[in-house]
Each structure stands twice: as C-alpha cells, then as structure tokens.
Design an enzyme around this catalytic site. Structure first.
Site, PDB file in Angstrom:
ATOM      1  N   GLU A 147       0.809  -1.220   0.000  1.00 41.06           N
ATOM      2  CA  GLU A 147       0.000   0.000   0.000  1.00 41.06           C
ATOM      3  C   GLU A 147       0.848   1.279   0.000  1.00 41.06           C
ATOM      4  O   GLU A 147       0.867   2.038   0.976  1.00 41.06           O
ATOM      5  CB  GLU A 147      -0.964   0.023   1.188  1.00 41.06           C
ATOM      6  CG  GLU A 147      -2.044  -1.029   1.093  1.00 41.06           C
ATOM      7  CD  GLU A 147      -3.166  -0.857   2.119  1.00 41.06           C
ATOM      8  OE1 GLU A 147      -2.921  -0.205   3.146  1.00 41.06           O
ATOM      9  OE2 GLU A 147      -4.262  -1.366   1.880  1.00 41.06           O
ATOM     10  N   GLU A 325      -6.816  -7.529  -0.673  1.00 39.48           N
ATOM     11  CA  GLU A 325      -7.344  -7.600   0.699  1.00 39.48           C
ATOM     12  C   GLU A 325      -8.826  -7.259   0.649  1.00 39.48           C
ATOM     13  O   GLU A 325      -9.194  -6.152   0.248  1.00 39.48           O
ATOM     14  CB  GLU A 325      -6.633  -6.586   1.609  1.00 39.48           C
ATOM     15  CG  GLU A 325      -5.140  -6.801   1.727  1.00 39.48           C
ATOM     16  CD  GLU A 325      -4.471  -5.779   2.654  1.00 39.48           C
ATOM     17  OE1 GLU A 325      -5.186  -5.063   3.385  1.00 39.48           O
ATOM     18  OE2 GLU A 325      -3.236  -5.693   2.628  1.00 39.48           O
ATOM     19  N   GLU A 373      -3.684  -4.625  15.256  1.00 41.62           N
ATOM     20  CA  GLU A 373      -4.916  -5.021  14.548  1.00 41.62           C
ATOM     21  C   GLU A 373      -5.693  -6.112  15.273  1.00 41.62           C
ATOM     22  O   GLU A 373      -6.411  -6.894  14.648  1.00 41.62           O
ATOM     23  CB  GLU A 373      -4.564  -5.388  13.104  1.00 41.62           C
ATOM     24  CG  GLU A 373      -4.097  -4.150  12.367  1.00 41.62           C
ATOM     25  CD  GLU A 373      -3.708  -4.373  10.907  1.00 41.62           C
ATOM     26  OE1 GLU A 373      -3.637  -5.536  10.470  1.00 41.62           O
ATOM     27  OE2 GLU A 373      -3.464  -3.360  10.227  1.00 41.62           O
TER      28      GLU A 373
END
Ligand code: GAL
Length: 643
Positions: A147, A325, A373
C-alpha cells in the site's frame, strides 16, 4: 476477448503463529476452496534479524507447507516495515511531515521514498528474496511493498527529498548544452517575478512547506509530480530485482481514494494491479456520502465506491487486476467499525468478479490477538473457530465451480481519470472541499444510477474506438493531443468544468480555456460557491460549489434560472461549465445516453448492474429486499443473469 478464471485467496502471516499450526491452517484454506495465500510483506525483521544475517529457514518451511497443501503463494517484499537496525544504519531515512517532524519508528511505512541508502537496502532484501524464492514451485506471484501511500506517506519534506527534487527540476528545465538545469527557464515558467521569488540556482529551491502564505502553485504542483515519480522509481527498483530472478507476475496492492501518486505510471511496470477493499471502513470519511447515506449503507458500504476502484484498477492493470485484501468483518481503523450484513462478504466478492477481478483475497486468515490489529476480523476467530465470513468464502468457492470463467467486454462508456488533475485541484481548489476525485466520482455515480457499465481510462489514451460516450470532467491540464483525440472521437464527449484551465507549468493559458478545437467557447470568468448557495438550472438540478461563465455564440442546452449558459454543445462535443448536483448529472447522462443510443435502466435506489461479456449482474446494496426488472433481490442479494 478471451475469458479468465476467477479464484479466491487469503492473507496469512505464518510468523504470527506457532509453526505447528501451519499445516492445519494450510489444509483448512485449501478445504475452504482458496487458491492463493499472500505472505511475507511485513516480515523483514524475521527474514533478516541483523544486518546481512538472513534467516530463511522459517520462510522456506512456510512456503513448502503452503505449497504442499496445493496453495499458490503471493510473496510480498517487506519494505513497508524496515526493522529498527535499518533505521539505526540510516537515521535520516524517515519521511518528514509538512511541519518538519520526522515520522517515528513503532508502526510501519516510516521511510522516505527519496532516501538513497534506504532504496539500496530495499534492493538488497528484494534481490535476496528473489534469488531464494523466484523459482520456488509454490510461488504464484509477487507483491511489491504494501500500500504505497497508506498513512499519508507519499509526500515527504526530508533532506533527501529536497536534494532529489532539485535534481528532478534540473531534468524538467534542462540547460541547452544538456549540462545541469536552466534556472531562468524555471523562473519564467513558474512566474517567480511575482513576489520576488526568483532563484539564482536550483540549489536555492526549497520544498513548498512552512511558507508564510501559500507557496507558488507551480512550485507545489511540481513537488506533487516529483513525489509521485519517486514512488514509481522506488517500485521500479524492486521490479528490476525480482525480474532478474523470477518469471512470476508482479502486483502491488493499491488503496481506495489514494491519489498522491500516478498509479498508471507504477502499474506500467507491473503485471497485475490489485487493491485493498474495505467497503465499511471507507464509508465514513473517504466516500463523501451524506450522513443519511452513511446510516443506510453502514453495513453494506457505498454502492459505487468499490465499483469505481474496481474499474480504475482494471485500467491500471491493463485488464489484469485482483482484490488483494477484502474486508471480512469489522475492521479496527475507521471512525466506527460495524459488522457487515450477513451475505456482504459474498456480495463484495461477486461484485469484484463482475468488474473483472481475477482473484479476491480476504484479509486476513485469522484474527490476531496481539498488537495494532487485534480488533480486526479474519476468516477465523483468534481461537481458530470459524468467523462468519468463512462460510461466505466457502459459498463463493462452491459457486465458482460452475461460474469460474469470466468473459471481459469493453464497456460502452468511458470515463477518464487523471492523477495529475487531482493534484492540480488540490493545489488550487478555488473553493473549500472542491476535489477532482469527488467530481469524477459524482459523474461515475450518475452513470451507474442509469445502469451503465463504465471503463475508466488513463489520460494517455488517444483511441476511443468502440465507446459511445466519453466523459472527461475536470482535466485541468489537457495536452493538445488529447483535445484533438476527443474532438475526433466517434462518441458523445463531455468535458468541463476546468478543462484545460492550466498550462503544464500551472499558469492560465492564452487564449483562455478551454481553447478547444471547434468548440468556439471561452470561459470568461470562474467563481466558487458556498455549499448553501446552489444555482438552480432550468428543468431541474443545480450547479453547486463551482461555476464558470461561458462565452459562446452557440445556444446553451442547459441554462440557469437567470438565463446564463450552463452547458453548450457543438456536434458531439459538450462542455459543462460547473459542478452539477446529482439531479443535473442524471439529466446530463440521460441526454448523452439518448444521443449515443445507450440503453439506460431505471434502477431502484441502491441497486446497481454490471455487464461482463457473458453475464449481467444485479446487486442490491440495500439492507432490505427490492423488486428489480430481473426479479426480486433480497438484502445483500446478487443475481447473475446470462446475456
Ligand atoms: C490495509 C493493510 C493491511 C492491514 C489492513 C487492515 O490497509 O494493507 O496490512 O493493515 O489494512 O484493514
């Protein structure tokens, strides 16, 4: 066009789990019907715990274990997470924010794209990985970094960026002998006589931050172009290392509404475009939806935002694209993180396939109980029991058995997307909140409300053969060759507002915009409008936010209620002098569709269609059932009708 297979995958982090668990995980992945498993992209610290000391043993075993279960690995290069020792080696490799603060270690993406030492370090680790795994039987594809641009990391005001920017500018304004740059040419092009901003040398030029009021927009725009080029260069360096040792295709995972670098330029070096789709995560602050829409679509996501990116990345990948994703449940990072409506994970997967995705990979296999996360769902719960998304993934896998092949088709409508135009609007929005992305997205939404399937095209396209309509709103810098190609296209063409409003060096061109062959139109004045002062258009709709005064002998086909021209047309070319609201854009699309002979559909609110070469898909984004022309659709319902 020939068809391609549709497949599923998942993102997995073997380094997070005891090795004894890997084989069982791999078996369950294969049993769920998954083909792909993406690994490695954050594991630099485990691959090279100390400078130059590689530990490949665990990764060898992970690759072998996954491969033995019949899975194909997407191997990520780990350059988004340089371990602490890299930073100790290069303390000045950190990206620096506009206030001059270096980013810190302790999360990820803490590097500046322009830092030469860091780039070298990346070349080394990528080369080592490519050598070791480039021909591994389980390897199916590569992913570079992770990303680019996530967490606002494209733009950096570091010393390394400053030096590289000066060199880049020398290349943009070369001296006639080819030695160094012509600073006089830069001063003239930027208009530096204004406010005594002339430079005597390229080394006098700083980065455009911390100035008292705004820097010269030419300076700011050049810096955004430069910053984008640095991402492409960084990616290219990795691609070169991989290609030297591997024939597997290379992808990068892009994001939703990240426009700080030119994805078409990065994509040109890659084989597959992919993107990370988090429909509920995006809804609050990236989509631009009203509070009412956010409430209505809270568990389903915006009806157009994912589709827009599917179409965009199909273009970036020149036809080959994936979801790397896919959101499987509540995420951890949005302002609010609701769970999807039952059926939405399946729905999003089919939506991606309807737009031509080759593969959809879920993020992530198992929810991780530690670190940043831990609140992010996976296909499995932290205790390895199935989370709700697992059954939906399994259902899609079963459905793919008889619907595996996708047949691509050119859409009848094209919409141009230009990253440099987004930077130009950012540098000079002229009114609060005016954004090129939002303008293009508004057009896309109107096309979709009318049932259109849309191809997004880069601004470099000159051949529009096969399209019945081409929309190119907001292209602030329009090369003459693009103007000529659009003027000659066998299609209804819609341009404006702000088409050709600036030169390549960010000045107002003379003759005044849009300076379009055959259009006979001058934009004589522009204004931006408060959100609470929309201008009503005769027949319905408003101009909101941004408006142009159009001087033309041609009679306008939309006028405002004060009799002023809003849109004019010469032959097949139409110019719209303002930002239309949804009602006006619906009228514009209906008008163009009628002229172009496009079939339009009257769709219920929240319902969208998408055509492939062999199927028409119907998607109900509402949290309740609806009746459609193709039959009843439950909440989160998908219909696939052969064409
Ligand atoms: C993406 C990122 C992943 C993970 C995910 C969580 O932006 O690529 O590494 O952080 O978000 O939703």
């Amino acid at each position: 066009m020939s068809g391609h297979k549709r497949s599923l995958g998942v993102c997995y982090y073997p380094e997070h789990w005891p090795e004894a668990q890997w084989a069982e995980d791999a078996r369950r992945m294969a049993d769920t019907g998954l083909t792909w498993v993406r690994i490695g992209e954050f594991a630099w610290g485990r691959m090279e715990p100390e400078p130059g000391r590689h530990d490949w043993g665990w990764l060898d075993r992970a690759m072998d274990t996954l491969g033995a279960a019949g899975l194909k690995v997407v191997l990520g290069t780990p350059t988004a997470t340089p371990p602490k020792w890299v930073l100790e080696r290069y303390p000045d490799m950190l990206a620096v924010d506009a206030m001059g603060h270096p980013r810190k270690f302790g999360s990820r993406r803490h590097y500046c794209f322009s830092h030469a030492g860091y780039l070298e370090e990346c070349r080394r680790i990528v080369m080592a990985m490519a050598r070791r795994y480039g021909r591994h039987p389980a390897l199916g594809a590569w992913q570079t970094d992770n990303e680019y641009g996530c967490h606002d990391t494209v733009i950096s005001y570091s010393d390394a960026a400053r030096t590289a920017f000066r060199d880049w500018l020398r290349g943009q304004f070369p001296a006639s002998g080819g030695n160094g740059g012509d600073i006089g040419a830069l001063n003239r092009a930027w208009g530096n006589v204004f406010w005594s901003m002339d430079y005597a040398d390229f080394d006098d030029i700083d980065l455009p931050s911390l100035t008292v009021t705004e820097p010269n927009p030419a300076h700011s725009h050049a810096f955004l172009r430069f910053s984008s080029a640095q991402v492409a260069r960084f990616n290219r360096a990795q691609v070169e290392m991989i290609r030297a040792h591997s024939d597997a295709p290379i992808a990068h995972n892009y994001m939703g509404r990240v426009t700080e670098f030119d994805h078409f330029e990065v994509g040109a070096d890659l084989d597959i475009a992919s993107w990370d789709s988090y429909p509920l995560g995006f809804l609050e602050d990236r989509v631009g939806a009203s509070a009412e829409e956010q409430r209505h679509f809270a568990r389903q996501g915006d009806p157009d935002f994912q589709a827009f990116h599917h179409d965009l990345y199909r273009a970036v990948g020149r036809g080959r694209w994936w979801i790397m994703e896919q959101q499987p449940g509540p995420v951890n990072w949005a302002p609010y993180n609701p769970a999807p409506l039952p059926g939405m994970v399946r729905f999003w997967t089919w939506e991606a396939f309807a737009h031509g995705a080759e593969a959809v990979c879920y993020f992530r296999w198992r929810q991780v109980p530690f670190a940043q996360e831990q609140m992010h769902a996976g296909l499995l719960r932290p205790d390895s029991q199935a989370a709700p998304a697992l059954a939906e993934a399994r259902q899609v896998a079963a459905e793919l058995v008889e619907a595996r092949e996708s047949v691509p088709a050119q859409a009848p409508v094209a919409l141009i997307f230009d990253y440099a135009a987004d930077w130009a609007w950012k540098v000079q929005p002229h009114g609060r909140g005016l954004s090129y992305f939002a303008l293009v997205f508004d057009h896309y939404k109107a096309l979709r409300r009318a049932g259109q399937s849309v191809d997004i095209l880069p601004p470099s396209v000159r051949d529009f053969t096969g399209y019945r309509a081409v929309f190119a709103p907001g292209l602030m810098q329009m090369p003459d060759a693009l103007k000529a190609a659009l003027a000659g296209a066998e299609a209804e063409v819609v341009i404006g507002p702000r088409s050709g409003a600036r030169t390549a060096d960010f000045a107002i061109p003379l003759p005044l915009p849009p300076a379009y062959p055959g259009l006979g139109l001058t934009v004589s004045r522009v204004e931006s409008l408060r959100p609470d002062m929309p201008l009503a258009v005769v027949g319905g709709g408003t101009i909101t936010g941004y408006r142009e005064e159009l001087e033309s002998p041609t009679k306008a086909f939309f006028t405002d209620t004060e009799g002023r021209a809003v849109a004019i047309r010469q032959g097949r070319l139409c110019y719209v002098g303002g930002w239309g609201d949804a009602a006006l854009l619906d009228r514009l699309v209906a008008d163009v569709a009628a002229r172009a002979g496009l079939e339009t559909l009257a769709l219920p609110y929240g319902v969208r269609v998408r055509d492939t070469g062999a199927e028409r898909f119907w998607f109900n984004h509402n949290p309740h059932a609806v009746e459609t022309a193709a039959g009843p659709l439950p909440a989160a319902g998908v219909l696939r009708v052969p064409r």
